[in-house]
Design a protein around this motif. Structure first.
Motif, PDB file in Angstrom:
ATOM      1  N   PRO A  26      37.244 -15.479 -16.043  1.00  0.00           N
ATOM      2  CA  PRO A  26      37.088 -15.584 -14.584  1.00  0.00           C
ATOM      3  C   PRO A  26      35.820 -16.331 -14.176  1.00  0.00           C
ATOM      4  N   LYS A  27      34.721 -16.115 -14.899  1.00  0.00           N
ATOM      5  CA  LYS A  27      33.482 -16.832 -14.581  1.00  0.00           C
ATOM      6  C   LYS A  27      33.659 -18.336 -14.785  1.00  0.00           C
ATOM      7  N   GLU A  28      34.307 -18.721 -15.883  1.00  0.00           N
ATOM      8  CA  GLU A  28      34.543 -20.142 -16.148  1.00  0.00           C
ATOM      9  C   GLU A  28      35.483 -20.734 -15.101  1.00  0.00           C
ATOM     10  N   ALA A  29      36.495 -19.959 -14.705  1.00  0.00           N
ATOM     11  CA  ALA A  29      37.420 -20.428 -13.675  1.00  0.00           C
ATOM     12  C   ALA A  29      36.700 -20.582 -12.342  1.00  0.00           C
ATOM     13  N   HIS A  30      35.814 -19.654 -12.026  1.00  0.00           N
ATOM     14  CA  HIS A  30      35.010 -19.747 -10.808  1.00  0.00           C
ATOM     15  C   HIS A  30      34.202 -21.045 -10.792  1.00  0.00           C
ATOM     16  N   ASP A  31      33.523 -21.325 -11.879  1.00  0.00           N
ATOM     17  CA  ASP A  31      32.674 -22.520 -11.943  1.00  0.00           C
ATOM     18  C   ASP A  31      33.501 -23.797 -11.842  1.00  0.00           C
ATOM     19  N   GLU A  51      33.401 -26.692  -8.747  1.00  0.00           N
ATOM     20  CA  GLU A  51      33.269 -28.128  -8.979  1.00  0.00           C
ATOM     21  C   GLU A  51      34.421 -28.885  -8.305  1.00  0.00           C
ATOM     22  N   ALA A  52      35.632 -28.344  -8.436  1.00  0.00           N
ATOM     23  CA  ALA A  52      36.798 -29.006  -7.841  1.00  0.00           C
ATOM     24  C   ALA A  52      36.730 -29.005  -6.316  1.00  0.00           C
ATOM     25  N   ILE A  53      36.261 -27.912  -5.756  1.00  0.00           N
ATOM     26  CA  ILE A  53      36.140 -27.819  -4.292  1.00  0.00           C
ATOM     27  C   ILE A  53      35.167 -28.870  -3.780  1.00  0.00           C
ATOM     28  N   GLN A  54      34.049 -29.018  -4.456  1.00  0.00           N
ATOM     29  CA  GLN A  54      33.062 -30.015  -4.039  1.00  0.00           C
ATOM     30  C   GLN A  54      33.608 -31.422  -4.218  1.00  0.00           C
ATOM     31  N   ALA A  55      34.369 -31.631  -5.314  1.00  0.00           N
ATOM     32  CA  ALA A  55      34.923 -32.962  -5.557  1.00  0.00           C
ATOM     33  C   ALA A  55      35.949 -33.337  -4.492  1.00  0.00           C
ATOM     34  N   VAL A  56      36.775 -32.381  -4.078  1.00  0.00           N
ATOM     35  CA  VAL A  56      37.785 -32.644  -3.049  1.00  0.00           C
ATOM     36  C   VAL A  56      37.098 -32.941  -1.716  1.00  0.00           C
ATOM     37  N   ARG A  57      36.067 -32.198  -1.421  1.00  0.00           N
ATOM     38  CA  ARG A  57      35.381 -32.401  -0.123  1.00  0.00           C
ATOM     39  C   ARG A  57      34.621 -33.716  -0.062  1.00  0.00           C
ATOM     40  N   GLY A 102      45.149 -14.721 -21.789  1.00  0.00           N
ATOM     41  CA  GLY A 102      44.013 -15.614 -21.618  1.00  0.00           C
ATOM     42  C   GLY A 102      44.200 -16.549 -20.444  1.00  0.00           C
ATOM     43  N   GLY A 103      43.098 -16.985 -19.891  1.00  0.00           N
ATOM     44  CA  GLY A 103      43.165 -17.858 -18.731  1.00  0.00           C
ATOM     45  C   GLY A 103      43.297 -17.068 -17.444  1.00  0.00           C
ATOM     46  N   CYS A 104      43.274 -17.807 -16.338  1.00  0.00           N
ATOM     47  CA  CYS A 104      43.330 -17.173 -15.023  1.00  0.00           C
ATOM     48  C   CYS A 104      44.375 -17.847 -14.138  1.00  0.00           C
ATOM     49  N   LYS A 105      45.104 -17.021 -13.415  1.00  0.00           N
ATOM     50  CA  LYS A 105      45.997 -17.519 -12.372  1.00  0.00           C
ATOM     51  C   LYS A 105      45.192 -17.568 -11.076  1.00  0.00           C
ATOM     52  N   VAL A 106      45.227 -18.709 -10.408  1.00  0.00           N
ATOM     53  CA  VAL A 106      44.426 -18.924  -9.215  1.00  0.00           C
ATOM     54  C   VAL A 106      45.310 -18.981  -7.981  1.00  0.00           C
ATOM     55  N   SER A 107      44.924 -18.242  -6.949  1.00  0.00           N
ATOM     56  CA  SER A 107      45.555 -18.356  -5.642  1.00  0.00           C
ATOM     57  C   SER A 107      44.463 -18.733  -4.646  1.00  0.00           C
ATOM     58  N   LEU A 108      44.632 -19.851  -3.997  1.00  0.00           N
ATOM     59  CA  LEU A 108      43.640 -20.354  -3.045  1.00  0.00           C
ATOM     60  C   LEU A 108      44.256 -20.368  -1.649  1.00  0.00           C
ATOM     61  N   ARG A 109      43.606 -19.674  -0.727  1.00  0.00           N
ATOM     62  CA  ARG A 109      44.044 -19.632   0.666  1.00  0.00           C
ATOM     63  C   ARG A 109      42.915 -20.194   1.530  1.00  0.00           C
ATOM     64  N   THR A 110      43.237 -21.180   2.358  1.00  0.00           N
ATOM     65  CA  THR A 110      42.221 -21.832   3.178  1.00  0.00           C
ATOM     66  C   THR A 110      42.705 -21.933   4.626  1.00  0.00           C
ATOM     67  N   ASP A 111      41.816 -22.467   5.478  1.00  0.00           N
ATOM     68  CA  ASP A 111      42.234 -22.714   6.855  1.00  0.00           C
ATOM     69  C   ASP A 111      43.042 -24.008   6.972  1.00  0.00           C
ATOM     70  N   GLY A 112      43.192 -24.727   5.860  1.00  0.00           N
ATOM     71  CA  GLY A 112      43.968 -25.960   5.856  1.00  0.00           C
ATOM     72  C   GLY A 112      43.241 -27.151   6.456  1.00  0.00           C
ATOM     73  N   LYS A 113      42.021 -26.924   6.959  1.00  0.00           N
ATOM     74  CA  LYS A 113      41.272 -27.994   7.612  1.00  0.00           C
ATOM     75  C   LYS A 113      39.967 -28.297   6.874  1.00  0.00           C
ATOM     76  N   SER A 114      39.160 -27.272   6.687  1.00  0.00           N
ATOM     77  CA  SER A 114      37.877 -27.488   6.017  1.00  0.00           C
ATOM     78  C   SER A 114      38.046 -27.691   4.513  1.00  0.00           C
ATOM     79  N   LEU A 115      39.209 -27.282   3.984  1.00  0.00           N
ATOM     80  CA  LEU A 115      39.471 -27.433   2.549  1.00  0.00           C
ATOM     81  C   LEU A 115      40.966 -27.516   2.306  1.00  0.00           C
ATOM     82  N   ASN A 116      41.390 -28.547   1.580  1.00  0.00           N
ATOM     83  CA  ASN A 116      42.799 -28.733   1.242  1.00  0.00           C
ATOM     84  C   ASN A 116      43.096 -27.991  -0.058  1.00  0.00           C
ATOM     85  N   ALA A 117      43.762 -26.852   0.046  1.00  0.00           N
ATOM     86  CA  ALA A 117      44.032 -26.013  -1.120  1.00  0.00           C
ATOM     87  C   ALA A 117      44.878 -26.743  -2.153  1.00  0.00           C
ATOM     88  N   SER A 118      45.870 -27.487  -1.703  1.00  0.00           N
ATOM     89  CA  SER A 118      46.755 -28.197  -2.634  1.00  0.00           C
ATOM     90  C   SER A 118      45.994 -29.238  -3.440  1.00  0.00           C
TER      91      SER A 118
END
Length: 316
Positions: A299-304, A308-314, A260-276
Motif C-alpha cells: 500500500p505504501k508503494e502504491a500510494h507513492d 507521482e501519477a496524480i502530479q504527472a496528470v495535472r 500481492g499488489g493493490c486494487k485502486v479505486s479513485l473517486r474525484t470531482d472530475g474537474k480538478s483531477l481526471n481519475a481515468s
C-alpha cells in the motif's frame, strides 16, 4: 456501433453467453441479468457466465440465469467491461470470441468485434434500457429490478455527479413497473453490518490526508481484513466512503490483495483531477470522476506511485 445497430445485432444472435467483469459491481451484474432475461423474452437461449469473484450480496439476482457447465455458446456478449484485462479467469477462454461489448466507460479499448459505448450514460444499465426499447422488449418487473440496481449502485443511489435528468427518467420508468426498489435500496444502501462500521472507523483512523486535506488515501490492508474478519460483503462499495469526509475532493481507496499488489479505486470531482487519466497510467481506466486500476507492491508503494501519477496528470 450505434445503439440501433447494437439492437439489430442482438436481435439476430442465438445461444448467447453474457460476461461480467472481474470483481463485479452492481452495474455489470444488473446489466448481465437484465440482458439475459430480455433475450429470453425474445425467444433466445441466453445465460450469464458464473463469475468466481461475485460475492453473496448479488446471489438473489443470479437465480435461474447462470450458465450450466455444459452450455456451449454461439455468441458472447460483455457488459460494463472496458478491457479484456477486466475479465475474470472464468471468462478468459472467451476473450477472443466477444461479438459485442456494451459499455459506458470512455476508456473502453474496443476489444470486441463490435462495440457500443456511451460514456454519457451514468451506468451501463441506462444504455441497456434504451437498447431494450429498440428491441421492443417489455420491461417487466423481473427485468426492471436488476436494471434499477445497476443504475442505482453506479450512481451511489443517485447522488454521484454522473447522475443526470435522463438517469432519473429511466429510474422512474423502471419504478413504474412495480419492481421492489425498496428491497434494492435497503440491501445496497441502508443496511451495514457491525463489521462494516468497524471497517469505516479503521479507515478514518489510518487514512492519509494530502494536499491540505483535499486528497484522502484510505487503506484496506490484509491486517485490517484479518483483524476485523471482514468479508467481501462488508467491503462492498467501500471506495465511496472516504470521500464523504468534509473537505475531501479526491479520494483513493487502496485494497491490499492476498496475492500481492493493490486494487485502486479513485473517486474525484472530475474537474480538478481526471481519475481515468491517472488510472490509465497503470493499465486501468474508467470515467473522469471514477476509475480503477491495479498497482504492484505494498500500500505504501502504491500510494507513492499514485502521487507521482496524480502530479504527472495535472502537470503533463
Amino acid at each position: 456501433m450505434t445503439e440501433r445497430e447494437a439492437a439489430a445485432l442482438l436481435g439476430g444472435l442465438e445461444d448467447v453467453l453474457i460476461l461480467t467483469h472481474r470483481r463485479p459491481d452492481g452495474d455489470t451484474i444488473g446489466c448481465a441479468v437484465a440482458l439475459c432475461l430480455a433475450l429470453r423474452q425474445l425467444g433466445k437461449t441466453a445465460h450469464v457466465l458464473p463469475n468466481e469473484d461475485a460475492h453473496h450480496l448479488f446471489d438473489p439476482y443470479f437465480e435461474g440465469v447462470l450458465a450450466p457447465a455444459e452450455f456451449v455458446p454461439k455468441n458472447v456478449v460483455s457488459v460494463d467491461t472496458a478491457s479484456l484485462g477486466m475479465l475474470p479467469k472464468s471468462a478468459k477462454p472467451y476473450q477472443g470470441k466477444i461479438v459485442l461489448a456494451l459499455d459506458h466507460h470512455g476508456s473502453n479499448e474496443g476489444y470486441a468485434q463490435h462495440n457500443c459505448v456511451d460514456p454519457a450514460c451514468a451506468a451501463c444499465g441506462e444504455l441497456l434500457f434504451r437498447i431494450f426499447g429498440l428491441l421492443q422488449v417489455s420491461i417487466t418487473p423481473e427485468i426492471a429490478l436488476p436494471l434499477y440496481m445497476a443504475i442505482a449502485t453506479d450512481t451511489g443511489c443517485f447522488v454521484y455527479s454522473n447522475t443526470t435528468p435522463q438517469t432519473h427518467r429511466i429510474a422512474a420508468a423502471l419504478m413504474e413497473t412495480g419492481c421492489d426498489i425498496q428491497w434494492v435500496n435497503k440491501r445496497h444502501f441502508r443496511v451495514k453490518s457491525r463489521t462494516r462500521i468497524l471497517v469505516e472507523s479503521r479507515l478514518v483512523e489510518e487514512m492519509d490526508l494530502e494536499e491540505n486535506g483535499t486528497l484522502a488515501f484510505a487503506y484496506i490492508t490484509q491486517a485490517l481484513v484479518h483483524d476485523l474478519k471482514a468479508t467481501e460483503e462488508d467491503l462492498d462499495d467501500i471506495s465511496s466512503f472516504i470521500g464523504l469526509l468534509d473537505g475531501v475532493v479526491n479520494a483513493v481507496t487502496l485494497k491490499e490483495l492476498p496475492e500481492g499488489g493493490c486494487k485502486v479505486s479513485l473517486r474525484t470531482d472530475g474537474k480538478s483531477l481526471n481519475a481515468s487519466a491517472v488510472c490509465a497510467r497503470f493499465g486501468g481506466g474508467g470515467h473522469p470522476a471514477a476509475a480503477g486500476c491495479m498497482i504492484p507492491g505494498s500500500p505504501k508503494e502504491a500510494h507513492d506511485a499514485l502521487m507521482e501519477a496524480i502530479q504527472a496528470v495535472r502537470h503533463g
